[in-house]
Design an enzyme around this catalytic site. Sequence first.
Site, mmCIF file in Angstrom:
data_model
loop_
_atom_site.group_PDB
_atom_site.id
_atom_site.type_symbol
_atom_site.label_atom_id
_atom_site.label_comp_id
_atom_site.label_asym_id
_atom_site.label_seq_id
_atom_site.Cartn_x
_atom_site.Cartn_y
_atom_site.Cartn_z
ATOM 1 N N SER A 196 0.831 -1.209 0.000
ATOM 2 C CA SER A 196 0.000 0.000 0.000
ATOM 3 C C SER A 196 0.861 1.253 0.000
ATOM 4 O O SER A 196 1.984 1.253 0.503
ATOM 5 C CB SER A 196 -0.906 0.019 1.234
ATOM 6 O OG SER A 196 -1.749 -1.093 1.270
HETATM 7 N N1 SAH Z 1 -0.913 -3.884 3.977
HETATM 8 C C1 SAH Z 1 -0.399 -4.620 2.870
HETATM 9 C C2 SAH Z 1 -1.432 -4.588 1.763
HETATM 10 C C3 SAH Z 1 -1.247 -5.647 0.776
HETATM 11 S S1 SAH Z 1 -2.455 -5.701 -0.490
HETATM 12 C C4 SAH Z 1 0.902 -3.999 2.392
HETATM 13 O O1 SAH Z 1 1.028 -2.771 2.460
HETATM 14 O O2 SAH Z 1 1.774 -4.718 1.929
HETATM 15 C C5 SAH Z 1 -3.740 -6.673 0.260
HETATM 16 C C6 SAH Z 1 -3.402 -8.060 0.697
HETATM 17 O O3 SAH Z 1 -4.608 -8.683 1.125
HETATM 18 C C7 SAH Z 1 -2.824 -8.964 -0.399
HETATM 19 O O4 SAH Z 1 -1.613 -9.488 0.029
HETATM 20 C C8 SAH Z 1 -3.883 -10.048 -0.569
HETATM 21 O O5 SAH Z 1 -3.359 -11.317 -0.892
HETATM 22 C C9 SAH Z 1 -4.539 -10.054 0.806
HETATM 23 N N2 SAH Z 1 -5.902 -10.625 0.841
HETATM 24 C C10 SAH Z 1 -6.892 -10.518 -0.081
HETATM 25 N N3 SAH Z 1 -7.987 -11.206 0.313
HETATM 26 C C11 SAH Z 1 -7.678 -11.763 1.529
HETATM 27 C C12 SAH Z 1 -8.382 -12.588 2.434
HETATM 28 N N4 SAH Z 1 -9.631 -13.013 2.191
HETATM 29 N N5 SAH Z 1 -7.752 -12.985 3.566
HETATM 30 C C13 SAH Z 1 -6.487 -12.593 3.827
HETATM 31 N N6 SAH Z 1 -5.756 -11.818 3.002
HETATM 32 C C14 SAH Z 1 -6.351 -11.393 1.859
#
Ligand code: SAH
Length: 213
Positions: free
Chosen positions: A64
């Site tokens: 993010s």
């Molecule tokens: N805060 C993180 C955001 C990553 S993007 C950062 O800054 O790196 C969002 C993440 O949510 C992805 O890695 C994706 O795989 C995860 N995600 C999507 N659906 C999900 C679910 N149902 N349960 C757990 N993780 C999930």
Amino acid sequence: MYDSPKLIGLRNELIKNLLKKGIKNKDILKAFFKVPRHLFIHKDFESYAYKDEAFPIEDNQTISQPFTVAFQTQLLDVCKGEKVLEIGTGSGFQTAVLVFLGAEVYTIERIHSLYKKSKKILDQINLMPKKNIWDDGHKGFESFSPFDKIIITAACEKPPNNLLKQLKINGKMVVPIGKNVQKMTLFTRVSENKFEKRTFGDYRFVPMLRNKN
Ligand code: SAH
């Protein structure tokens, strides 16, 4: 831990930028200074870590944008010792910020490679959450509920009622809600069955998907 004067300089610039954009919480700004964000993205792109932009990571996911992480964290209003559930560990950077702030963090990621990689980096920089979980976050983490705070870093099409039930009374959830564009939404559980809702601007997140992978 690998760091350099150039990266420290870029980190300082990012913090000035966040302050200008309205991140006033000193502990959050300090977390952004102390957590080496360049370790959460590919080494060839390390200087991009301190631009205020989202950046691609593995498996079509994104780390993010720094402002978004800071803003969600500010809305969450984390205090030391609070139990925080995070859905969407991704790179692990948001997790590191929450751990740095003194929260007891339970973080869930559905993609195995990201779960493994983030765990390794968090261990290396000594900012390990209480639990890293590889699972579909839609279920939350019932056996460790209720939580003081819940943060979701993937887009939910509608309010995640199942997860709202895992909040303590007076607990807060920060979650982006919407299909193509999401409204950053803050829920406060004011009583057993009553939730207060406030929204804060438009964001774009990768979708919250079903099942683990
Ligand atoms: N805060 C993180 C955001 C990553 S993007 C950062 O800054 O790196 C969002 C993440 O949510 C992805 O890695 C994706 O795989 C995860 N995600 C999507 N659906 C999900 C679910 N149902 N349960 C757990 N993780 C999930």
